[in-house]
Design an enzyme around this catalytic site. Structure first.
Site, PDB file in Angstrom:
ATOM      1  N   VAL A 195     -12.376  -5.286   3.749  1.00 48.15           N
ATOM      2  CA  VAL A 195     -11.712  -3.986   3.853  1.00 48.15           C
ATOM      3  C   VAL A 195     -10.591  -4.117   4.877  1.00 48.15           C
ATOM      4  O   VAL A 195     -10.798  -4.673   5.958  1.00 48.15           O
ATOM      5  CB  VAL A 195     -12.708  -2.888   4.288  1.00 48.15           C
ATOM      6  N   GLY A 196      -9.433  -3.605   4.536  1.00 47.02           N
ATOM      7  CA  GLY A 196      -8.296  -3.674   5.462  1.00 47.02           C
ATOM      8  C   GLY A 196      -8.158  -2.407   6.281  1.00 47.02           C
ATOM      9  O   GLY A 196      -9.120  -1.659   6.496  1.00 47.02           O
ATOM     10  N   THR A 254       1.399  -0.347   6.454  1.00 45.56           N
ATOM     11  CA  THR A 254       1.252  -1.214   5.294  1.00 45.56           C
ATOM     12  C   THR A 254       1.386  -2.646   5.792  1.00 45.56           C
ATOM     13  O   THR A 254       1.978  -2.885   6.839  1.00 45.56           O
ATOM     14  CB  THR A 254       2.312  -0.876   4.229  1.00 45.56           C
ATOM     15  N   GLY A 255       0.818  -3.558   5.056  1.00 44.74           N
ATOM     16  CA  GLY A 255       0.898  -4.948   5.479  1.00 44.74           C
ATOM     17  C   GLY A 255      -0.477  -5.537   5.731  1.00 44.74           C
ATOM     18  O   GLY A 255      -1.471  -5.031   5.213  1.00 44.74           O
ATOM     19  N   GLY A 289      -3.684  -5.851   7.029  1.00 47.57           N
ATOM     20  CA  GLY A 289      -4.499  -4.838   7.687  1.00 47.57           C
ATOM     21  C   GLY A 289      -5.259  -5.321   8.899  1.00 47.57           C
ATOM     22  O   GLY A 289      -5.506  -4.542   9.829  1.00 47.57           O
ATOM     23  N   THR A 338       0.853  -1.191   0.000  1.00 52.67           N
ATOM     24  CA  THR A 338       0.000   0.000   0.000  1.00 52.67           C
ATOM     25  C   THR A 338       0.880   1.228   0.000  1.00 52.67           C
ATOM     26  O   THR A 338       1.967   1.191   0.561  1.00 52.67           O
ATOM     27  CB  THR A 338      -0.813  -0.014   1.319  1.00 52.67           C
TER      28      THR A 338
HETATM   29  C1  SD4 Z   1      -4.646  -4.109   3.500  1.00 51.07           C
HETATM   30  N1  SD4 Z   1      -2.815  -2.864   4.417  1.00 51.07           N
HETATM   31  O1  SD4 Z   1      -5.573  -4.059   2.709  1.00 51.07           O
HETATM   32  C2  SD4 Z   1      -3.439  -3.285   3.186  1.00 51.07           C
HETATM   33  C3  SD4 Z   1      -2.561  -4.057   2.267  1.00 51.07           C
HETATM   34  C4  SD4 Z   1      -1.143  -3.679   2.269  1.00 51.07           C
HETATM   35  O2  SD4 Z   1       0.980  -4.090   1.796  1.00 51.07           O
HETATM   36  O3  SD4 Z   1      -0.708  -2.731   2.810  1.00 51.07           O
HETATM   37  N2  SD4 Z   1      -0.299  -4.426   1.703  1.00 51.07           N
HETATM   38  O4  SD4 Z   1      -4.648  -4.812   4.498  1.00 51.07           O
END
Ligand code: SD4
Length: 337
Positions: A226-227, A248-249, A251, A197
């Site tokens: 939804v994250g 990020t990551g 969620g 993200t």
């Molecule tokens: C999510 N945080 O939808 C986002 C995805 C993301 O690196 O950041 N990926 O959970």
């Protein structure tokens, strides 16, 4: 201001360990307040920061800067994790999440929105033109169309191909967005869908902070999932008295710990941006150790003095920093494991 182009791929701590803390904080913290500055998640933050700098460098405000900045990866069709070209959900729909927050505590968000290429602009409009903070799904799309946004097909041929490939196995395991191939190979064989993200934080010449966050969410997620990214307090939080944070990551783990709000509140208590991010990462580990070891979450924070820092669960998290025209840096984040 230097016109010489400088682009340094900076690996601050190489094979970082928790023990190397002092080293990183010394290099990522600044003593004298310096602004403007813009920072954003991952390597693709470099191009986004550059666009944000076009505004910040001319004395423009941080809200315009972060909006313009994150529109760059949103428009990049080769980026399969943000905006048009993002991987679809498991039913083949590209659904986008975004939020934005300014220095006065105003915020706007859209979630699970289809067919609009720049969700961050819609999020800003929700903030400025409605009494609400978040619109989702059909309602968000309707609002966008009513406000002149064009309906677009967000599924590119490349993303459709990846989805069809995924459909062959339909293995619903959206676990890792780590950019470390060897980690993936060893611990998560078969996971080839990195997912990132863009979260961006900017401090403008006038000393005001804003942030923006935008994503297509996890590849092949359940329809409607939804994250953290569009959720104020989870994927992004800004308090102009203190600083801002973004994540990020995976969620789900960020939502569980209200990560970005936590980082800002820790900075309020006197933590440095880096220490605050580290504490938020440790909170995730403490709450769900079995999940945390196999996922990626990275936090990025910027305080009112222009000091910044990050911390992630796993190796591979990077962020981009721009504090002067043509001076761009990618910083390798520290990590817990
Ligand atoms: C999510 N945080 O939808 C986002 C995805 C993301 O690196 O950041 N990926 O959970």
């Amino acid at each position: 201001m230097s016109t010489r182009r400088r682009f340094i791929k900076q690996s601050i701590i190489g094979a970082a360990s928790v023990g190397a803390i002092g080293q990183l904080s010394a290099k990522t913290k600044r003593v004298a307040p310096l602004r403007p500055i813009v920072i954003s998640t991952w390597d693709f933050g470099v191009a986004a920061n550059r666009a944000a700098w076009e505004i910040l460098g001319k004395g423009g405000n941080s809200l315009d800067a972060v909006e313009r900045g994150v529109m760059v990866p949103e428009a990049d069709l080769s980026n399969t994790t943000v905006g048009k070209g993002g991987y679809p959900d498991r039913d083949g729909h590209v659904t986008l999440d975004a939020c934005i927050m300014d220095s006065e505590g105003n915020c706007g968000a859209v979630a699970a929105m289809e067919h609009i290429a720049h969700p961050i602009q819609v999020a800003r409009l929700v903030m400025e033109k409605t009494p609400h903070v978040m619109l989702v799904g059909e309602g968000a799309l309707q609002f966008a169309l009513e406000n002149g946004f064009e309906r677009d097909n967000l599924l590119t041929a490349e993303s459709e191909k990846a989805w069809k490939e995924w459909l062959k196995e339909k293995k619903y395991a959206p676990v890792m967005n780590i950019e470390n191939a060897s980690f993936n190979k060893e611990r998560l064989p078969g996971n080839k869908y990195n997912h990132d993200t863009i979260g961006m934080l900017a401090l403008d010449q006038a000393g005001n902070l804003s942030g923006a966050c935008t994503t297509s969410g996890m590849a092949f997620k359940m329809h409607g999932r939804v994250g953290d990214s569009p959720i104020i307090g989870a994927g992004l939080y800004v308090d102009n008295e203190i600083g801002g944070a973004t994540s990020t990551g995976v969620g789900e783990e960020v939502i569980r710990t209200v990560g970005s709000f936590l980082v800002v509140e820790l900075m309020r208590q006197g933590y440095s941006p880096r220490e605050a991010c580290r504490e938020a990462v440790e909170r995730i580990v403490k709450k769900k150790p079995d999940i945390a070891k196999d996922i990626q979450v990275g936090f990025l924070a910027l305080n009112k003095n222009g000091e910044y820092g990050s911390f992630a669960l796993q190796e591979g998290f990077t962020f981009a920093v721009c504090e002067e025209r043509d001076q761009e840096r990618i910083v390798q984040g520290e990590h817990y494991y």
